[in-house]
Design a protein around this motif. Structure first.
Motif, short mmCIF file in Angstrom:
data_model
loop_
_atom_site.label_atom_id
_atom_site.label_comp_id
_atom_site.label_asym_id
_atom_site.label_seq_id
_atom_site.Cartn_x
_atom_site.Cartn_y
_atom_site.Cartn_z
N ASP A 120 -10.47 10.66 0.79
CA ASP A 120 -11.54 9.66 0.77
C ASP A 120 -11.29 8.61 -0.31
O ASP A 120 -11.56 7.43 -0.13
N ARG A 121 -10.72 9.03 -1.42
CA ARG A 121 -10.40 8.09 -2.51
C ARG A 121 -9.23 7.19 -2.12
O ARG A 121 -9.24 6.00 -2.41
N LEU A 122 -8.23 7.75 -1.44
CA LEU A 122 -7.10 6.96 -0.95
C LEU A 122 -7.57 5.91 0.05
O LEU A 122 -7.19 4.74 -0.03
N VAL A 123 -8.41 6.32 0.98
CA VAL A 123 -8.94 5.39 1.99
C VAL A 123 -9.76 4.29 1.31
O VAL A 123 -9.61 3.10 1.61
N ALA A 124 -10.62 4.67 0.37
CA ALA A 124 -11.45 3.67 -0.32
C ALA A 124 -10.59 2.69 -1.11
O ALA A 124 -10.83 1.48 -1.06
N ALA B 227 -2.46 -7.29 -2.97
CA ALA B 227 -3.02 -6.25 -3.83
C ALA B 227 -2.12 -5.02 -3.83
O ALA B 227 -1.59 -4.62 -2.80
N ILE B 228 -1.96 -4.42 -5.02
CA ILE B 228 -1.05 -3.29 -5.21
C ILE B 228 -1.85 -2.11 -5.77
O ILE B 228 -2.54 -2.23 -6.78
N VAL B 229 -1.71 -0.95 -5.11
CA VAL B 229 -2.31 0.29 -5.58
C VAL B 229 -1.17 1.19 -6.02
O VAL B 229 -0.25 1.46 -5.25
N MET B 230 -1.22 1.64 -7.26
CA MET B 230 -0.17 2.50 -7.81
C MET B 230 -0.46 3.97 -7.50
O MET B 230 -1.61 4.39 -7.51
N THR C 270 -7.46 1.90 -0.56
CA THR C 270 -6.70 1.09 0.39
C THR C 270 -7.58 0.01 1.00
O THR C 270 -7.17 -1.16 1.08
N ARG C 271 -8.76 0.38 1.41
CA ARG C 271 -9.68 -0.62 1.98
C ARG C 271 -10.03 -1.70 0.95
O ARG C 271 -10.10 -2.88 1.28
N ALA C 272 -10.27 -1.29 -0.28
CA ALA C 272 -10.58 -2.26 -1.34
C ALA C 272 -9.40 -3.19 -1.58
O ALA C 272 -9.57 -4.40 -1.77
N ALA C 273 -8.19 -2.65 -1.55
CA ALA C 273 -6.99 -3.48 -1.75
C ALA C 273 -6.81 -4.45 -0.59
O ALA C 273 -6.46 -5.62 -0.80
N ILE C 274 -7.05 -4.00 0.63
CA ILE C 274 -6.96 -4.88 1.81
C ILE C 274 -7.97 -6.02 1.68
O ILE C 274 -7.65 -7.18 1.92
N VAL D 240 -7.23 3.40 9.69
CA VAL D 240 -7.58 2.45 8.63
C VAL D 240 -6.58 1.31 8.60
O VAL D 240 -6.94 0.14 8.52
N ALA D 241 -5.29 1.67 8.64
CA ALA D 241 -4.22 0.67 8.54
C ALA D 241 -2.93 1.25 9.12
O ALA D 241 -2.73 2.46 9.09
N GLU D 242 -2.09 0.37 9.60
CA GLU D 242 -0.73 0.74 9.98
C GLU D 242 0.08 0.83 8.70
O GLU D 242 -0.06 -0.02 7.82
N VAL D 243 0.93 1.83 8.59
CA VAL D 243 1.71 2.04 7.38
C VAL D 243 3.19 1.85 7.68
O VAL D 243 3.75 2.54 8.51
N ASP D 244 3.79 0.88 7.01
CA ASP D 244 5.24 0.70 7.03
C ASP D 244 5.78 1.24 5.71
O ASP D 244 5.11 1.14 4.68
#
Length: 179
Positions: free
Chosen positions: A113-117, A81-84, A119-123, A26-30
């Motif tokens: 699935d909620r984390l991925v959703a 975008a920030i997800v807490m 994260t995608r929405a924030a991106i 989904v994304a690279e994570v730093d």
């Protein structure tokens, strides 16, 4: 992977590993362990979203550090975008995070699935916000006029009313933009 990069601000290495695994593909994570570890000149523009923990020491439970970090991040890049993320959550803390500028709030443990959703929405939100920030005022005005006319099915009076301007003012703007 040449996809989007997200910044994870989290002090628990087990959480860092779990999020990295969940977001693979989904994304690279730093990762950095806390907001105090952000250097003064940090390349926020390279990130498509931030996942931000609320607490950065085991004895913390009130979320103040994470809430304060929202302001720091928004000041550095208001389009990001920030997800807490937090174990200790409730409606009041979630509302406060959203008021300060977070776009979403997830409780640990999360469902992947909620984390991925989220994260995608924030991106996607970051992408839209950056595109909007890059548009000039004239481009924004032209786009708004085009949409209003389209929604009004070519009726200039209705389009002007929808835009909150007079018909003559709309005609001037149509001429200005060559529409």
């Amino acid at each position: 992977m040449d996809g989007p990069r997200i910044l994870l601000i989290e002090d628990d290495l087990a959480i860092v590993q779990a999020i990295g695994f969940a977001l693979r593909g989904v994304a690279e994570v730093d990762h950095i362990p806390g907001p105090d570890d952000l250097p003064d000149t940090f390349p926020f523009e390279r990130y498509a979203a931030v996942l931000l923990d609320m607490n950065f020491r085991p004895e913390q439970r009130e979320g103040r550090a994470g809430l304060d970090a929202i302001g720091q991040l928004r000041a550095a890049d208001p389009t990001l975008a920030i997800v807490m993320l937090t174990v200790f959550g409730g409606v009041a803390i979630a509302v406060e995070a959203l008021k300060r500028g977070a776009c979403d709030f997830l409780l640990k443990p999360w469902r992947n699935d909620r984390l991925v959703a989220a994260t995608r929405a924030a991106i996607d939100l970051t992408s839209r916000q950056r595109a909007g920030a890059a548009m000039s005022l004239d481009a924004i005005e032209r786009h708004a006029i085009e949409r209003a006319i389209e929604r009004a099915e070519g009726n200039i009076s209705r389009a002007a009313a929808a835009l909150g301007i007079t018909r003559p003012a709309l005609y001037r703007r149509i001429e200005k933009h060559g529409l």
